[in-house]
Design an enzyme around this catalytic site. Structure first.
Site, short mmCIF file in Angstrom:
data_model
loop_
_atom_site.label_atom_id
_atom_site.label_comp_id
_atom_site.label_asym_id
_atom_site.label_seq_id
_atom_site.Cartn_x
_atom_site.Cartn_y
_atom_site.Cartn_z
N GLY A 151 2.90 -7.88 -9.58
CA GLY A 151 3.72 -6.67 -9.43
C GLY A 151 4.29 -6.55 -8.04
CB CYS A 190 1.67 9.89 -7.64
SG CYS A 190 2.00 8.22 -7.15
CG PHE A 215 -5.62 6.94 -1.23
CD1 PHE A 215 -5.78 7.96 -2.14
CD2 PHE A 215 -6.63 6.00 -1.10
CE1 PHE A 215 -6.94 8.07 -2.90
CE2 PHE A 215 -7.79 6.09 -1.86
CZ PHE A 215 -7.95 7.13 -2.76
CG ASN A 262 5.70 0.15 -13.87
OD1 ASN A 262 5.32 -0.90 -14.34
ND2 ASN A 262 6.88 0.67 -14.12
CE LYS A 298 -3.59 7.15 -6.40
NZ LYS A 298 -2.75 6.78 -5.31
N GLY A 326 6.26 -4.36 -6.75
CA GLY A 326 6.90 -3.05 -6.74
C GLY A 326 6.55 -2.27 -5.50
N PRO A 381 3.36 3.96 -16.46
CG PRO A 381 5.14 3.34 -17.82
CD PRO A 381 4.04 2.78 -16.99
CB THR A 382 3.47 9.65 -18.66
OG1 THR A 382 3.03 9.98 -17.35
CG2 THR A 382 2.82 10.58 -19.66
CG PHE A 419 10.00 13.02 -4.54
CD1 PHE A 419 10.38 11.71 -4.37
CD2 PHE A 419 8.74 13.42 -4.11
CE1 PHE A 419 9.51 10.79 -3.78
CE2 PHE A 419 7.88 12.52 -3.52
CZ PHE A 419 8.27 11.19 -3.34
C1 UDX Z 1 1.69 11.21 -3.07
C2 UDX Z 1 0.37 11.23 -2.28
O1 UDX Z 1 0.56 11.96 -1.06
C3 UDX Z 1 -0.13 9.81 -2.01
O2 UDX Z 1 -1.39 9.84 -1.36
C4 UDX Z 1 -0.25 9.06 -3.34
O3 UDX Z 1 -0.70 7.75 -3.17
C5 UDX Z 1 1.09 9.08 -4.07
O4 UDX Z 1 1.53 10.43 -4.25
P1 UDX Z 1 4.27 10.84 -2.47
O5 UDX Z 1 4.55 10.96 -3.93
O6 UDX Z 1 4.93 9.77 -1.69
O7 UDX Z 1 2.69 10.64 -2.22
O8 UDX Z 1 4.71 12.24 -1.84
P2 UDX Z 1 4.08 13.37 -0.95
O9 UDX Z 1 4.52 13.24 0.45
O10 UDX Z 1 2.63 13.54 -1.17
O11 UDX Z 1 4.85 14.67 -1.54
C6 UDX Z 1 4.76 14.99 -2.93
C7 UDX Z 1 5.59 16.23 -3.26
O12 UDX Z 1 5.02 17.40 -2.74
C8 UDX Z 1 7.02 16.19 -2.70
O13 UDX Z 1 7.91 16.69 -3.65
C9 UDX Z 1 6.96 17.10 -1.48
O14 UDX Z 1 8.19 17.66 -1.14
C10 UDX Z 1 5.97 18.15 -1.98
N1 UDX Z 1 5.25 18.87 -0.92
C11 UDX Z 1 4.41 18.21 -0.08
C12 UDX Z 1 5.40 20.25 -0.79
O15 UDX Z 1 6.15 20.89 -1.55
N2 UDX Z 1 4.69 20.90 0.17
C13 UDX Z 1 3.85 20.28 1.02
O16 UDX Z 1 3.23 20.97 1.88
C14 UDX Z 1 3.70 18.87 0.89
#
Ligand code: UDX
Length: 489
Positions: A22, A292, A182, A104, A236, A24, A106-107, A354
């Site tokens: 993978g 995630c 993580f 991956n 996790k 990815g 997916p759901t 996002f």
């Molecule tokens: C997340 C986890 O943080 C990570 O440890 C895991 O391995 C994968 O999922 P990621 O999806 O990259 O990482 O995004 P992250 O920075 O955690 O933000 C997730 C969402 O929460 C975003 O939409 C972000 O805007 C939102 N968020 C984050 C808030 O709305 N408020 C906050 O205080 C923090």
């Protein structure tokens, strides 16, 4: 040539060849960091997609398929030395002492558990390929986020399938470990180089030690947590569920702040100063997105239901429900502020990814909010510095109008809800009744509202779902202002 010392007890024997199935988002950066920190290891990243491997092998390391700060530098340093990207699955599985599964999950969209459970077809096919080609004792490491008990599934596929495939004279034995990732998008390399912790779950102590030794090349021993395999898998899912739950909690309180005259930023600061709660992940926004959080919580919900714990399932399900409710709430309040109708009104959408510093739109709050606004008949002009028009069209399930604004009839604007993509902020705001900030891109916090206010249609609004705009600048420019969780304005 395969390490001949690869049987049960690995202690003292060095792992030399690593393979990752993978190429990815998790596999690429993780293997780049391992190759960089462990020059004595050979790291091969394999994938069925020829296009993806070709792209990882792009001569110009700045054009690899994933953008992460620091990643292309690592690729320049290691690729062709001890880091390789290849489609030769058979060869690299056969040579590997340790194989990471980073495919991956997916759901599921249909069948049992549809909408909640993870689809493990790629994990299963990886296990079958390993069983078919592995040579001698091989450690198999789950990197992908998987439902609890997946290691058992992998192990039984490996054990059963090898009966069919293995050359008996060279029959393989497998040890399965869980080593969840993580990393967050945008900080993946830093998260890998300076992890809060590395989690290794498993039963075979020698295998756990072998993987731990690899990380120990740069991660202090005390940060390497060794657990049983189910704890690792569950940790996790729970970790992401807790993070998402914090965001749903703060977003639910933001609605209460707006109703009562409190300010969510002040509430966040006050509760985050309690060291038991901590200050991170308490920023109210338009609702969490990303690949995630939702997927992992739904997985947790499915597992809880499966194990006969409906109360636990419903507790976690509420975290997702509140997130969706919050997105609808924002769209609804925009409609209400604009006199209860969006028909024939132009709304500038600022930000579609996002979160900032990524072009990833998976589960982005912008998708639901834009759909709701379009359902109300709004005409959206969408700007994002990194997300392509094609991606937005895919997410909204609707092609953009390419004609210029004026040529769109009132009927089209009013009855179908249409959108265009804007090349810059200025174009997005021109004649708009409202600007809605959905992603915290730095450039949006620097908009000169004094200059742009009179290009909008009065009485115009700015809706700031990320709290990045200086309220005074907007109000002094003669615009109406709303921001999430602000009951003061
Ligand atoms: C997340 C986890 O943080 C990570 O440890 C895991 O391995 C994968 O999922 P990621 O999806 O990259 O990482 O995004 P992250 O920075 O955690 O933000 C997730 C969402 O929460 C975003 O939409 C972000 O805007 C939102 N968020 C984050 C808030 O709305 N408020 C906050 O205080 C923090």
């Amino acid at each position: 040539m395969k390490n001949l010392f690869k049987y049960k007890n690995l202690m003292g024997k060095k792992i030399k060849n690593i393979c990752c199935i993978g190429a990815g988002y998790v596999g690429g950066p993780t293997m780049a960091v391992i190759a960089y920190k462990c020059p004595h290891l050979n790291v091969n990243v394999i994938d069925i997609s020829e296009e993806r491997i070709k792209s990882w092998n792009n001569k110009n390391a700045d054009e690899i398929p994933i953008y992460e700060p620091g990643l292309s530098e690592l690729i320049k340093k290691c690729r062709g030395k001890n880091l390789f990207f290849s489609n030769d699955i058979k060869k690299h599985i056969a040579e590997a002492d340790m194989i990471f599964i980073s495919v991956n999950t997916p759901t599921k969209t249909k069948g049992i558990g549809a909408g909640k459970a993870s689809d493990l077809k790629w994990v299963e096919s990886s296990a079958r390929q390993i069983a078919m080609h592995a040579n001698g004792f091989t450690i198999v490491v789950e990197k992908s986020t998987l439902p609890v008990k997946t290691a058992e599934v992998i192990k039984s596929i490996l054990d059963a399938a090898q009966e069919n495939y293995q050359n008996k004279s060279n029959s393989g034995k497998f040890s399965v470990l869980s080593n969840p990732e993580f990393l967050s998008e945008g900080t993946a390399i830093n998260d890998l180089i300076n992890p809060d912790r590395v989690l290794i779950g498993g039963e075979d102590e020698d295998s756990i030690e072998a993987l731990s030794q690899i990380y120990n090349n740069w991660v202090p021993k005390e940060k390497i947590l060794k657990t049983n395999i189910w704890s690792s898998e569950l940790a996790k899912l729970t970790s992401n569920a807790f993070l998402a739950q914090r965001i749903s909690s703060i977003n639910s309180i933001s609605a209460l702040c707006e109703a009562t005259g409190a300010d969510i930023r002040e509430v966040s600061r006050a509760i985050g100063s309690d060291s038991r709660i901590g200050s991170k992940f308490l920023e109210s926004g338009p609702g969490f997105g990303g690949s995630c959080f939702k997927k992992d919580i739904l997985n947790l919900v499915y597992l809880s239901e499966y194990f006969g714990l409906p109360e636990v399932a419903s507790f976690w399900n509420e975290v997702v429900k509140i997130n969706t409710w919050h997105q609808h709430r924002i769209a609804e309040l925009i409609t209400k502020k604009l006199f209860g109708t969006l028909s024939a009104k132009k709304i500038a959408i600022l930000g579609f990814s996002f979160k900032s510093n990524t072009n990833d739109t998976r589960e982005s709050a912008a998708i639901q909010i834009c759909k709701d606004l379009m359902d109300e008949g709004a005409f959206l002009c969408i700007h994002d510095p990194k997300v392509s028009k094609g991606q937005i069209a895919k997410d909204l399930n609707c092609e953009p109008k390419n004609n210029n604004l004026e040529s769109i009839t009132i009927q089209e604007k009013a009855y179908s809800g249409v959108w265009q993509s804007a090349i810059d902020i200025k174009t997005a705001l021109k004649n708009a009744d409202a600007a809605v900030i959905l992603t915290e891109w730095e450039e949006y916090s620097q908009i000169n509202w004094y200059q742009l206010a009179n290009t909008m249609r009065s009485p115009a609004w700015v809706f700031d779902s990320r709290s990045i705009i200086n309220r005074k600048n907007v109000v002094d420019a003669g615009l109406n202002f709303w921001r999430v969780g602000d009951g003061v304005t």
